[in-house]
Design an enzyme around this catalytic site. Structure first.
Site, PDB file in Angstrom:
ATOM      1  N   ASP A 268      -4.317-110.195  -4.144  1.00 41.51           N
ATOM      2  CA  ASP A 268      -4.862-109.211  -3.793  1.00 41.51           C
ATOM      3  C   ASP A 268      -6.370-109.185  -2.805  1.00 41.51           C
ATOM      4  O   ASP A 268      -5.809-110.321  -1.835  1.00 41.51           O
ATOM      5  CB  ASP A 268      -6.028-108.270  -4.635  1.00 41.51           C
ATOM      6  CG  ASP A 268      -6.343-109.657  -5.960  1.00 41.51           C
ATOM      7  OD1 ASP A 268      -7.441-110.076  -4.667  1.00 41.51           O
ATOM      8  OD2 ASP A 268      -6.690-109.498  -7.013  1.00 41.51           O
ATOM      9  N   LYS A 290      -7.115-103.220  -1.697  1.00 43.83           N
ATOM     10  CA  LYS A 290      -7.340-102.119  -0.953  1.00 43.83           C
ATOM     11  C   LYS A 290      -6.493-101.921  -0.179  1.00 43.83           C
ATOM     12  O   LYS A 290      -5.971-103.065   0.681  1.00 43.83           O
ATOM     13  CB  LYS A 290      -8.338-102.428  -0.507  1.00 43.83           C
ATOM     14  CG  LYS A 290      -9.630-102.409  -1.315  1.00 43.83           C
ATOM     15  CD  LYS A 290     -11.128-102.096  -1.055  1.00 43.83           C
ATOM     16  CE  LYS A 290     -11.787-102.309  -2.070  1.00 43.83           C
ATOM     17  NZ  LYS A 290     -12.151-103.508  -2.389  1.00 43.83           N
TER      18      LYS A 290
END
Ligand code: SAH
Length: 475
Positions: A268, A290
């Site tokens: 991540d 994201k």
């Protein structure tokens, strides 16, 4: 005979064209053969020791043998000491000829005699007389790694050796020995080419992942059975790997090994590119952070994905920033794996707080000023200050407090701390991008810190640390 050339079923990647080589490293079998050494110094003793370790018989001609050499000959029956100068006919039948001597003429004569006898020559510390040199070794015999610099820099070679040494667990000797044994046992099983190749790929994965233990007979049976009956479902596993704060030098050796055995890496936003680069080249990398402005993948989705991939038989590395057990939601991934019967293990990492302390050059604990260190998160589930913080603990003057995910709520947090009784002059620091390029630190008495940080507008991950032990860092 190319013993170590990969057999076709073991070849993984095509070899690139080979650039120029200063020397050709060879793995030379000397067991049962005789090597001749002339000279009685410690250099001669060391070479004799090495040759005997490789199974050679060694005859040493020395008029004045060093104490080390005499002791070696007493200890090792394969070393025979002849208390006289060498003569050309001593080299007849020698498989290797080694001289330790200062005199150039002697070196020249020795080289000529060895060549006449057909034996490759090494003259200690005189590369111009050498056919071969001794490489620096990492010994996991039968796995042996040799480092050679063609005399360019032995010290550099030794430093490289130390790095490789650290990367290869001692048990690799057992795994390499097992491979030799298992190759023999595999032959009669009648596996085809593709199955044999697959067997060895899985052997390598297992060996690389099992550095802390030696192979067991059970391992062979499992690997062989899986090939014989490809219908047997394979279970992979999940490794929650601490990637540290960002600098790859702060990865543990175990984390590097895990990354190098991964089939899939789930990462991540906190996984810095240079850490991700340590993963096996063939590993699939999946960004679970994201995506193009969309919300992050939810924790439940990440856990489900890791479990699904492991159930396909993959080794899944879930790469976490810092240490997985510090605000890494590791328990949720552990619970998901256990519920599905997937093996899961944690590889610890350097957490942001200790990396920040290192960068600031301070100790988090202090014999007089901070007998306790606490890690706190200042983000509740809605992104605001969490309910249920123990304010008495948060304002204890004898504690160093490390606040993760704390910058967004910094003004609210400091106001509340001071209202709860914390001295507004308590030293405090926010460190942004610990261990990464562009690292910044903002130090001030805690009452002034929100203003300082607001002016600087940090964009990277930030850690807040406050407490009297930080006085040195705030200066
Ligand atoms: N498991 C991680 C923490 C995850 S929570 C660890 O052990 O470090 C995420 C928070 O960690 C960030 O909001 C920030 O407060 C802190 N953090 C992680 N990496 C950081 C870094 N390189 N620099 C500063 N803070 C960092």
């Amino acid at each position: 005979m190319n013993l170590d050339e990969p057999k076709p079923e073991e070849t993984v990647a095509a070899q690139d064209a080979i650039g120029p080589l200063a020397t050709l490293p060879l793995a030379f079998r000397v067991a049962g053969r005789t090597a001749v050494i002339a000279g009685g110094g410690d250099g001669a003793a060391w070479k004799a020791e090495l040759l005997v370790a490789a199974g050679a018989s060694v005859v040493v001609f020395a008029t004045k043998p060093s104490r080390k050499l005499i002791e070696l000959a007493a200890r090792r029956p394969a070393v025979r000491l002849e208390p006289r100068a060498w003569r050309p006919d001593d080299l007849t039948g020698a498989s290797l000829a080694i001289l330790e001597a200062e005199d150039q003429n002697e070196a020249r004569a020795f080289r000529a005699a060895a060549q006449a006898a057909g034996a490759p020559v090494n003259v200690v510390d005189k590369p111009e007389f050498c056919d071969f040199s001794f490489a620096t070794l990492v010994n996991r015999s039968p796995l042996v790694v040799a480092v050679a610099t063609d005399g360019a820099s032995p010290v550099f070679g030794q430093a490289i050796r130390a790095r490789i040494e650290a990367l290869l667990p001692a048990s690799f000797a057992d795994w390499a020995a097992a491979a030799r044994d298992w190759r023999r046992r595999l032959a009669p099983l009648g596996l085809d080419f593709r199955q044999r190749r697959h067997f060895w790929e899985r052997f390598v994965d297992l060996a690389l992942a099992s550095g802390e233990r030696a192979p067991e007979p059970e391992d062979f049976r499992r690997l062989a059975d899986a090939e014989a009956d490809s219908a047997v479902p394979k279970t992979g596993r999940i490794l929650l790997v601490g990637g540290g704060p960002g600098d790859p030098d702060l990865l543990t050796l175990k984390a590097v090994r895990a990354l190098q055995t991964a089939d899939v890496v789930l990462y991540d936003d906190l996984a810095p590119p240079r850490v991700l680069e340590m993963a096996r080249r063939e590993a699939r990398r999946i960004d679970v952070g994201k995506r193009g402005g969309r919300e992050s993948t939810s924790q439940a989705e990440i856990s489900a994905l890791a479990v699904a991939l492991a159930l396909e038989g993959k080794t899944v590395v879930r790469l976490k920033g810092g240490d997985p057990s510090v605000f890494g939601r590791a328990n949720e991934e552990i619970a998901a794996a256990r519920a599905a019967g997937v093996p899961i293990a944690i590889v610890p990492g350097v957490t942001a707080a200790t990396a920040a302390a290192a960068e600031l050059g301070v100790s988090l604990s202090d014999r007089l000023l901070a007998r306790r260190v606490q890690f706190v998160t200042a983000r509740g589930q809605d992104g605001r200050l969490p309910q249920g913080l123990q304010w008495a603990a948060m304002v204890d003057p004898d504690v160093t407090t490390c606040v993760y995910m704390g910058v967004r709520a910094l003004p609210e947090l400091t106001a509340r701390l001071i209202a709860e009784g914390l001295d507004g002059d308590t030293p405090a620091v926010v460190v942004e991008n610990v261990s990464l390029a562009g690292s910044r630190r903002f130090a001030a008495p805690i009452r002034l810190l929100p203003e300082r940080v607001a002016e600087a507008r940090p964009t990277g991950p930030c850690l807040l640390i406050y407490g009297r032990a930080l006085a040195g860092a705030a200066a």
